[in-house]
Design a protein around this motif. Structure first.
Motif, PDB file in Angstrom:
ATOM      1  N   LEU A   1      38.054  67.466  60.980  1.00  0.00           N
ATOM      2  CA  LEU A   1      38.230  66.677  59.762  1.00  0.00           C
ATOM      3  C   LEU A   1      38.295  65.189  60.083  1.00  0.00           C
ATOM      4  O   LEU A   1      37.640  64.370  59.430  1.00  0.00           O
ATOM      5  CB  LEU A   1      39.499  67.111  59.031  1.00  0.00           C
TER       6      LEU A   1
ATOM      7  N   LEU B   1      35.839  62.237  58.622  1.00  0.00           N
ATOM      8  CA  LEU B   1      36.362  61.107  57.849  1.00  0.00           C
ATOM      9  C   LEU B   1      35.877  59.787  58.440  1.00  0.00           C
ATOM     10  O   LEU B   1      35.435  58.887  57.703  1.00  0.00           O
ATOM     11  CB  LEU B   1      37.886  61.139  57.831  1.00  0.00           C
TER      12      LEU B   1
ATOM     13  N   CYS C   1      46.402  63.192  49.627  1.00  0.00           N
ATOM     14  CA  CYS C   1      45.281  63.599  50.478  1.00  0.00           C
ATOM     15  C   CYS C   1      45.438  63.054  51.896  1.00  0.00           C
ATOM     16  O   CYS C   1      45.101  63.734  52.871  1.00  0.00           O
ATOM     17  CB  CYS C   1      43.963  63.117  49.873  1.00  0.00           C
TER      18      CYS C   1
ATOM     19  N   ALA D   1      45.469  65.113  55.319  1.00  0.00           N
ATOM     20  CA  ALA D   1      44.518  64.790  56.393  1.00  0.00           C
ATOM     21  C   ALA D   1      45.239  64.518  57.707  1.00  0.00           C
ATOM     22  O   ALA D   1      44.732  64.850  58.782  1.00  0.00           O
ATOM     23  CB  ALA D   1      43.676  63.580  55.991  1.00  0.00           C
TER      24      ALA D   1
ATOM     25  N   TRP E   1      43.979  66.570  60.888  1.00  0.00           N
ATOM     26  CA  TRP E   1      43.045  65.638  61.528  1.00  0.00           C
ATOM     27  C   TRP E   1      42.206  66.306  62.621  1.00  0.00           C
ATOM     28  O   TRP E   1      41.003  66.101  62.716  1.00  0.00           O
ATOM     29  CB  TRP E   1      43.816  64.462  62.102  1.00  0.00           C
TER      30      TRP E   1
ATOM     31  N   TYR F   1      38.231  73.012  59.151  1.00  0.00           N
ATOM     32  CA  TYR F   1      38.456  72.437  57.829  1.00  0.00           C
ATOM     33  C   TYR F   1      37.297  72.791  56.898  1.00  0.00           C
ATOM     34  O   TYR F   1      36.168  73.044  57.352  1.00  0.00           O
ATOM     35  CB  TYR F   1      38.616  70.925  57.934  1.00  0.00           C
TER      36      TYR F   1
ATOM     37  N   HIS G   1      34.661  71.547  54.684  1.00  0.00           N
ATOM     38  CA  HIS G   1      33.988  70.271  54.407  1.00  0.00           C
ATOM     39  C   HIS G   1      33.744  70.087  52.911  1.00  0.00           C
ATOM     40  O   HIS G   1      33.939  68.986  52.376  1.00  0.00           O
ATOM     41  CB  HIS G   1      32.659  70.209  55.168  1.00  0.00           C
TER      42      HIS G   1
ATOM     43  N   TRP H   1      36.892  68.899  51.080  1.00  0.00           N
ATOM     44  CA  TRP H   1      37.282  67.513  51.336  1.00  0.00           C
ATOM     45  C   TRP H   1      36.285  66.497  50.786  1.00  0.00           C
ATOM     46  O   TRP H   1      36.671  65.401  50.373  1.00  0.00           O
ATOM     47  CB  TRP H   1      37.458  67.289  52.832  1.00  0.00           C
ATOM     48  N   PHE H   2      35.010  66.857  50.756  1.00  0.00           N
ATOM     49  CA  PHE H   2      34.001  65.856  50.411  1.00  0.00           C
ATOM     50  C   PHE H   2      33.245  66.138  49.114  1.00  0.00           C
ATOM     51  O   PHE H   2      32.538  65.255  48.624  1.00  0.00           O
ATOM     52  CB  PHE H   2      33.016  65.704  51.573  1.00  0.00           C
TER      53      PHE H   2
ATOM     54  N   GLY I   1      37.527  62.999  50.725  1.00  0.00           N
ATOM     55  CA  GLY I   1      37.226  62.662  52.103  1.00  0.00           C
ATOM     56  C   GLY I   1      36.484  61.345  52.242  1.00  0.00           C
ATOM     57  O   GLY I   1      36.749  60.564  53.161  1.00  0.00           O
TER      58      GLY I   1
END
Length: 215
Positions: A111, A115, A148, A152, A156, A161, A163, A166-167, A178
């Motif tokens: 993650l 990021l 968030c 994260a 980290w 994770y 994806h 998060w995105f 993200g």
């Protein structure tokens, strides 16, 4: 001499009327990028995939390797025409930064690495165009962003994770969380390191940015 070969997947004519403007955007992004990054050989695949784009833009980009960018368009999307200029150029620049990062540490499997890769690519566009954050880099703020960031921090180093969660909002996190986190943490790093840029940091490991995750 380096070259970019642009492959238009247009056997069915879906890109008719768009090819010239797309080509101009690719060329301008390349020109600007090569002022601050080494010139490279690159394949650029331009294709149509209705519905599989960022609906607010009418297109989407993807850099799966250090040798290729994929640009996907939806000619029926009502937002495409107004974004085919500089917004398209910035998308090409964003994906080019990913390509260059693939040639160093890679996009990343954790993650934190994702990021940082997205945050650096976002700030690369800002470096080239003096542009404000993109929609997906500014959408999440306040308490939601702080929550968030806390998550994260815990995940980290997580290579498992999700994806999409998060995105892309494929879960209980805000859409684009993200992207916003990555853009913010890289921005804080740059604020404290005069003389550095998204271009100069293209191959820097993600761990350097961890301390800047807090909101």
């Amino acid at each position: 001499m380096t070259q970019w070969i642009v492959h238009y997947a247009n056997a069915c004519g879906q890109l008719d009327g768009w090819i010239e403007r797309i080509g101009e955007g690719i060329a301008e992004a390349r020109y600007r990028a090569e002022q601050v990054l080494p010139a490279i050989d690159l394949d650029v695949v331009v294709q149509v995939w209705p519905g599989c784009v960022v609906k607010e833009m009418g297109f989407v980009g993807y850099a799966p390797t250090g040798t290729m960018i994929q640009l996907t368009f939806d000619p029926d999307n009502e937002n495409l025409s107004r974004n085919i200029g500089e917004p398209l150029e910035r998308m090409v620049a964003h994906e080019l930064h990913h390509v260059m990062r693939w040639r160093g540490p890679g996009y990343g499997t954790t993650l934190g690495e994702a990021l940082v890769s997205e945050g650096l690519a976002g700030h690369f566009c800002r470096q080239l165009y003096d542009s404000p954050p993109e929609l997906w880099e500014a959408e999440v703020s306040g308490k939601d962003l702080a929550t968030c960031a806390e998550k994260a921090q815990l995940h980290w180093h997580d290579s498992r994770y999700h994806h999409g969660a998060w995105f892309s909002g494929q879960g209980d996190l805000p859409r684009w969380a993200g992207y916003r986190l990555g853009y913010a943490l890289v921005g804080r790093y740059l604020d404290g390191h005069a003389g550095e840029s998204a271009a100069s940091l293209v191959h820097v490991p993600a761990e350097r940015f961890l301390a800047y995750l807090g909101t």
